[in-house]
Every structure is written in C-alpha cells, then in structure tokens.
Scaffold this active site. Structure first.
Site, PDB file in Angstrom:
ATOM      1  CG  ASP A  71      -2.267   0.507   1.013  1.00 54.62           C
ATOM      2  OD1 ASP A  71      -2.362   1.653   0.538  1.00 54.62           O
ATOM      3  OD2 ASP A  71      -3.241  -0.201   1.299  1.00 54.62           O
ATOM      4  CG  ASP A  79      -4.406   5.509   1.146  1.00 53.15           C
ATOM      5  OD1 ASP A  79      -5.359   4.752   1.327  1.00 53.15           O
ATOM      6  OD2 ASP A  79      -4.237   6.567   1.793  1.00 53.15           O
ATOM      7  CD  GLU A  89      -8.749   4.873  -1.394  1.00 55.40           C
ATOM      8  OE1 GLU A  89      -9.650   4.565  -0.629  1.00 55.40           O
ATOM      9  OE2 GLU A  89      -7.807   5.592  -1.046  1.00 55.40           O
ATOM     10  CG  HIS A 132      -9.200  -1.245   4.207  1.00 54.70           C
ATOM     11  ND1 HIS A 132      -9.058  -1.183   2.835  1.00 54.70           N
ATOM     12  CD2 HIS A 132      -8.657  -0.100   4.682  1.00 54.70           C
ATOM     13  CE1 HIS A 132      -8.450  -0.052   2.521  1.00 54.70           C
ATOM     14  NE2 HIS A 132      -8.191   0.627   3.618  1.00 54.70           N
ATOM     15  CG  ASP A 133     -11.320   2.388   3.432  1.00 51.30           C
ATOM     16  OD1 ASP A 133     -10.840   2.275   4.572  1.00 51.30           O
ATOM     17  OD2 ASP A 133     -10.686   2.862   2.459  1.00 51.30           O
TER      18      ASP A 133
HETATM   19  O1  TEU Z   1      -9.189   5.881   2.006  1.00 53.97           O
HETATM   20  C1  TEU Z   1      -9.450   7.118   1.400  1.00 53.97           C
HETATM   21  C2  TEU Z   1     -10.864   7.547   1.294  1.00 53.97           C
HETATM   22  O2  TEU Z   1     -11.080   8.543   0.654  1.00 53.97           O
HETATM   23  C3  TEU Z   1     -12.036   6.867   1.928  1.00 53.97           C
HETATM   24  O3  TEU Z   1     -12.349   5.623   1.443  1.00 53.97           O
HETATM   25  C4  TEU Z   1     -12.075   6.968   3.416  1.00 53.97           C
HETATM   26  O4  TEU Z   1     -11.580   5.817   4.013  1.00 53.97           O
HETATM   27  C5  TEU Z   1     -13.483   7.175   3.885  1.00 53.97           C
HETATM   28  O5  TEU Z   1     -13.919   8.368   3.389  1.00 53.97           O
HETATM   29  C6  TEU Z   1     -13.560   7.226   5.389  1.00 53.97           C
HETATM   30  O6  TEU Z   1     -14.591   6.409   5.832  1.00 53.97           O
HETATM   31  C7  TEU Z   1      -7.873   5.528   2.212  1.00 53.97           C
HETATM   32  C8  TEU Z   1      -7.762   4.227   2.982  1.00 53.97           C
HETATM   33  O7  TEU Z   1      -8.315   3.189   2.242  1.00 53.97           O
HETATM   34  C9  TEU Z   1      -8.388   4.394   4.325  1.00 53.97           C
HETATM   35  O8  TEU Z   1      -8.390   3.212   5.058  1.00 53.97           O
HETATM   36  C10 TEU Z   1      -7.648   5.480   5.054  1.00 53.97           C
HETATM   37  O9  TEU Z   1      -8.299   5.773   6.251  1.00 53.97           O
HETATM   38  C11 TEU Z   1      -7.533   6.761   4.222  1.00 53.97           C
HETATM   39  O10 TEU Z   1      -7.133   6.522   2.881  1.00 53.97           O
HETATM   40  C12 TEU Z   1      -6.475   7.662   4.801  1.00 53.97           C
HETATM   41  O11 TEU Z   1      -5.224   7.135   4.533  1.00 53.97           O
END
Ligand code: TEU
Ligand code: CA
Length: 555
Positions: A98, A199, A256, A327-328
């Site tokens: 990541d 990310d 992402e 995971h989100d």
């Molecule tokens: O996620 C970025 C993101 O914009 C969203 O999916 C975010 O997790 C959501 O708005 C909050 O509920 C990435 C990662 O996948 C996430 O786990 C991290 O928290 C985030 O970046 C910050 O690094």
C-alpha cells in the site's frame, strides 16, 4: 492493446491486523500471512495486496506511516517481510504493497522536524500556514471530521490534514517531497514487490491558493472533497511517478481513485495511463450522500446501474478493479443483497455478478466464506476513527444511541475489520488470544473449516469461480471480452454478455426470491457455472431462474 502480465489475474486484499495472528497477541501479523500463502494459492489467488504494515502509531490502522522503511513491530520485522516476498515468489504469487503518500504520520521524523522549525526545510514538506485577519486559510472539513487545519503547538502556525489530524498532508508541490517518495518506492521494488495499491491519491493535488467554499453543513465548513473539483494538474505528478518508477519495474498499480473527471479516465487507466487499474467505487458510492442518516438503501436496480454504467464508461479503455467490499466498506453481501434475502445462494449470486465483470477481480479477506457485518452493540467496541466521527455526527444531529448504532452496523468500515473466521474454535481460529477487536458472533456458523470440504459452500463456489475464470477455454473471453448488458430494463435481473472474438458468454442472475423466466438471446450451450443444483431451460430457449439463481451460459 498491449498485453500485460497482470491481465487475467485474480487479486486478494489482506488487511493484516485481522487476517491471521501467529504469535498469540490478538493482532494479525506477517508470519500469519506467510502461514496462509498455501491456502491463498490453493484458492487460486495470484496477486496479494497487503494493507499497510509499515511503522505506524496505528491511529488510522497503518494509514498513518511514521517510517516507510520499516515494519511495525506488531506485524513483524523486515526479515519476515523479505521472507514473505520470497515465499510468495516461490508460489508464483505477487505482493502489492500500500502506497500511502498523500500524508504521513505526525510521528514521522519529517513532521517532527517541520514542527521544530516550521520555516525550515522540512516545514516545506507540509502545508503550513498562519491565520490571516483571524481566519484560517480555508473552511474545508477533513474526511474524519473537524477542520483540515490544526495548530502547531507553541507557534501561531497551522498545518493541513485532509484526513485525521495525526495524518499531515505531504506537500507534493515540493520536488524534494516527490524525490523522497520515489526513492522509497524504488527501495521497495528492489526488495521484490510487484506493485502498489495507491492510497487516497486524488488528494495529492490541492486547489491552491486555499480558498473558502459555500459551507455544506451548519458547522460553516465544506467537505475537502469539494476542492477536488477545482484542483487541476494531478496528471503531472502521476506521470512523473510512472516514468521514474512504475515503468522501470513493469509494476502493477491500482489507484484508489474517486472523483476523477470523465475526460481523465484514459489518462488514468488507458493503455499508457498513470496506473494499471483503478478500483470501481461506483457501487460503493451507490445511495451515499452526506451523513450516514442521509444515505439511501441500495436496491438491486441501483447496484446494477452502478456497475453497468462503470463498465460501459470504461469499455476497452482500460481495466477496472472490481470489488464488493474492502477495509473501508461494510461487507458487500450485507450492502447489495436486500435485508432478509441473505443466504448462501444470494451470496453466490452477488459473487457471480461482480466477479465476471470486465476488469481485475479483487477478493477481500473473508469475502470468500461470505463473512457478514458485525452486530456491534456499543461504540466502545469499535476502534475506527471514521466510525467514531460518523457516530458523533449522527448523535449531534439528534439520533439516539440506538439509531446511531443501527447506522453503524450498516455503514461502519469496522464491519469488514473483524477477524477472519478460520474455524469454530476459540476466537474463530484467528488467534489464541482475545483479538484486538471482537470476533463476529456468527463465527460458529460462518467459518472456513466448515466450508472447506463442503462442495456447496460459499468458499467452494469462489474456488469454482476462480477456476472457471482461469480455465483456458474461457480465460481470453473473461479477461478481454467486451461487456454488454442484456435486458437491462428487467427488474431484479442482472444480466450481461462477455463477448470474445469467437465466443459469447452470458451471465444471468435473478436478484429476488421469486423465480423469474428470461428469454435467452439464442439457443443455450453449456452451463458453465450455476449456484443451484439444476437449471430449467425449455425448448423455446426460455430459462426459469429460481430465487437468487445465477448461471453463466455459453451461447
Ligand atoms: O481511504 C481514502 C478515502 O477517501 C475513503 O475511502 C475513506 O476511508 C473514507 O472516506 C472514510 O470512511 C484511504 C484508505 O483506504 C483508508 O483506510 C484510510 O483511512 C484513508 O485513505 C487515509 O489514509
Ligand atoms: Ca500477532
């Protein structure tokens, strides 16, 4: 189109903290992953994306990195990481790390130096500013709540964070920062990784100079997402990254990427795009808007429209990475299958629909055994900063504790972060110790050990799907074949073609409990996948699908 090594491969996401615990401290780790490589290989996985394992205070579960060149001791050490890379390689599997470079942790030495001397070299690694006429530089709200500006103690200065205040944003306009990032990426490629999942990358380009926007809530702020509409020029950074690093290693990269403009699609994932692929978040975004209590429940029609629109939009421009969860997000089976309809059959139907879309199928840990959302009862059972913030937003808006918890059981990302249910033993076979977060109480019913040798299980079906995908007789069509909707207007039917040069496959899924009869476009050939025991096709090429039956037919 130039064929690339990663096309036609199947990917799997590991979220290490909850995957497998090898040393009995209740926290998943690298050794635990090594122990499951044979399992993943046997399932048919080629590419493994591992969520962050770098050194980190874990405020955002590793998405807050304090040292990009080291491993969090909770997860293991660099030797174990090297062994994981070697063991994966032995099995012809690829490890994708990541890349979290929109921000680092406030405990990273760069940020510590920046705070010690905000006007010095490291101050320029971040966005640091002062108030003007008593006003912050902009009124943006961070993703995890509160202003994006946080005071630097002992100074009159503030730093910018799009996510949590312990995740200061790196200043990508500073060439030194970019150089540091490329150096680090290079170092990881030299160790043997195959690529990166990238990310929150869309956030690296800010709309500058900072400016206020119309508030979208009573707090006088506006979501930081708003500025993305006006931020121009991210492509220059991403091209630089591609030319400096990705091309050199023939890397597999998956962005992402949310909110890219239509016109940017080709630049992102076209033949010579910035990335190999990007996740299709259209289904994830379905029905979402504002706070959790403002979201709309997803219906099968909404889901179908989301994935079909994405497929048509991308067509053969590039490869999407298709998911039902990560995971989100909460568990996909709870999100896309209407409440009350959840069963092994409906889980397999959803799996069939998403897995055979054009693109790269990603499976998130536990998805292959049909893991479900977790019935959390109180907010203290959760650790996630995003869930805590959203819960507060609900409570502040007048929702009772019970109502807010109900929303959390639907939308919280913690739903996907409970330990993988390996068996019905204590702690679901995840650990000998009480896990850092509760195990889903349904682990006695839903676990791998129970499903492993049951040919009707969700797990067995995933294995079957992967085997079909890789079957040389269909692999070309399933990888490169054109996507084309079939009877899109028919309610609760999700049907599409995958059309190869000399082969047409039809994916059909009846997304309701009642049977549904569908006229086939031509005479049916082999049924190559079926989540039910039989299939009912009559002489007039009409197929009657049972409730949540899904089939793939060769025409
Ligand atoms: O996620 C970025 C993101 O914009 C969203 O999916 C975010 O997790 C959501 O708005 C909050 O509920 C990435 C990662 O996948 C996430 O786990 C991290 O928290 C985030 O970046 C910050 O690094
Ligand atoms: Ca451990």
């Amino acid at each position: 189109m130039t064929k690339k090594w990663w096309m036609g491969k199947v990917a799997y996401q590991i979220w290490p903290k909850s995957f497998a615990d090898s040393n009995g401290d209740g926290i998943g780790d690298l050794e635990g992953i090594i122990g499951k490589l044979d399992y993943l290989k046997d399932l048919g996985i080629d590419i493994i994306w591992i969520s962050p394992v770098y050194k980190s205070p874990l405020v955002d579960q590793g998405y807050d990195i304090s040292d990009y060149y080291d491993i969090n001791p909770l997860f293991g050490d660099m030797d174990t990481m090297d062994r994981l890379l070697a063991e994966a390689k032995k099995r012809d599997m690829y490890i994708v790390m990541d890349l979290v470079v929109n921000h680092c942790s406030d405990e990273h030495e760069w940020f510590k130096k920046a705070c010690a001397d905000p006007d010095g070299e490291y101050g320029k690694y971040f966005y640091i500013a002062e108030k003007k006429d008593g006003k912050l530089p902009c009124n943006w709200r961070s993703y995890f709540g509160g202003s994006v500006w946080e005071p630097i103690p002992g100074t009159n200065k503030y730093y910018f964070h799009a996510f949590h205040k312990k995740q200061p944003d790196l200043n990508w306009e500073n060439p030194k920062v970019r150089e540091e990032v490329y150096k680090m990426m290079n170092w990881w490629f030299e160790r043997g990784i195959a690529g990166f999942r990238i990310d929150a990358i869309i956030n690296i380009k800010k709309k500058l100079p900072f400016c206020d926007y119309e508030p979208d809530r009573d707090d006088g702020m506006v979501s930081v997402v708003r500025m993305l509409e006006d931020a121009e020029g991210i492509g220059e950074f991403l091209e630089e990254m591609k030319h400096e690093i990705f091309d050199k290693y023939d890397a597999f990269t998956v962005g992402e990427v949310f909110n890219e403009k239509d016109s940017e699609l080709r630049e992102f994932i076209g033949e010579n795009g910035h990335f190999s692929s990007k996740f299709d978040f259209a289904p994830e975004m379905c029905g979402k808007g504002g706070a959790w209590y403002e979201h709309e429940t997803v219906t099968p029609e909404m889901y179908k429209n989301a994935i079909f629109d994405s497929q048509l939009r991308v067509a053969d421009i590039g490869f999407l990475s298709n998911i039902i969860e990560n995971h989100d997000e909460p568990r996909g089976v709870c999100r896309y299958i209407p409440e009350g309809d959840l069963s092994d059959t409906s889980k397999k139907a959803l799996a069939t629909v998403y897995f055979f879309l054009r693109g790269i199928p990603f499976i998130y840990q536990g998805q292959e055994i049909g893991m479900e959302n977790c019935p959390f009862e109180n907010i203290d059972q959760l650790d996630d900063i995003s869930s805590k913030d959203e819960y507060k937003v609900c409570r502040d808006a007048g929702y009772s504790e019970e109502e807010s918890m109900k929303l959390l059981r639907i939308y919280s990302r913690e739903n996907a972060r409970t330990p993988v249910q390996w068996s019905d033993e204590e702690n679901a076979g995840f650990s000998t110790h009480e896990p850092w977060i509760m195990v889903n109480p349904n682990y006695k019913e839903i676990n791998l050990a129970k499903q492993k040798d049951d040919s009707n299980s969700v797990y067995a079906f995933y294995k079957k799907m992967i085997a079909l995908y890789k079957n040389p007789a269909y692999h070309e069509t399933l990888t490169f074949g054109r996507f084309e909707p079939y009877q899109r207007e028919t309610k609760n039917l999700i049907a599409y073609f995958r059309k190869g040069e000399n082969q047409t496959l039809l994916v059909l899924a009846n997304f309701q409990n009642e049977p549904q009869t569908v006229v086939l476009p031509e005479e049916a050939g082999n049924v190559i996948l079926n989540n039910c025991a039989s299939v009912d096709v009559d002489d007039d090429s009409r197929i009657t699908l049972a409730g949540y039956q899904a089939v793939i037919i060769e025409l």
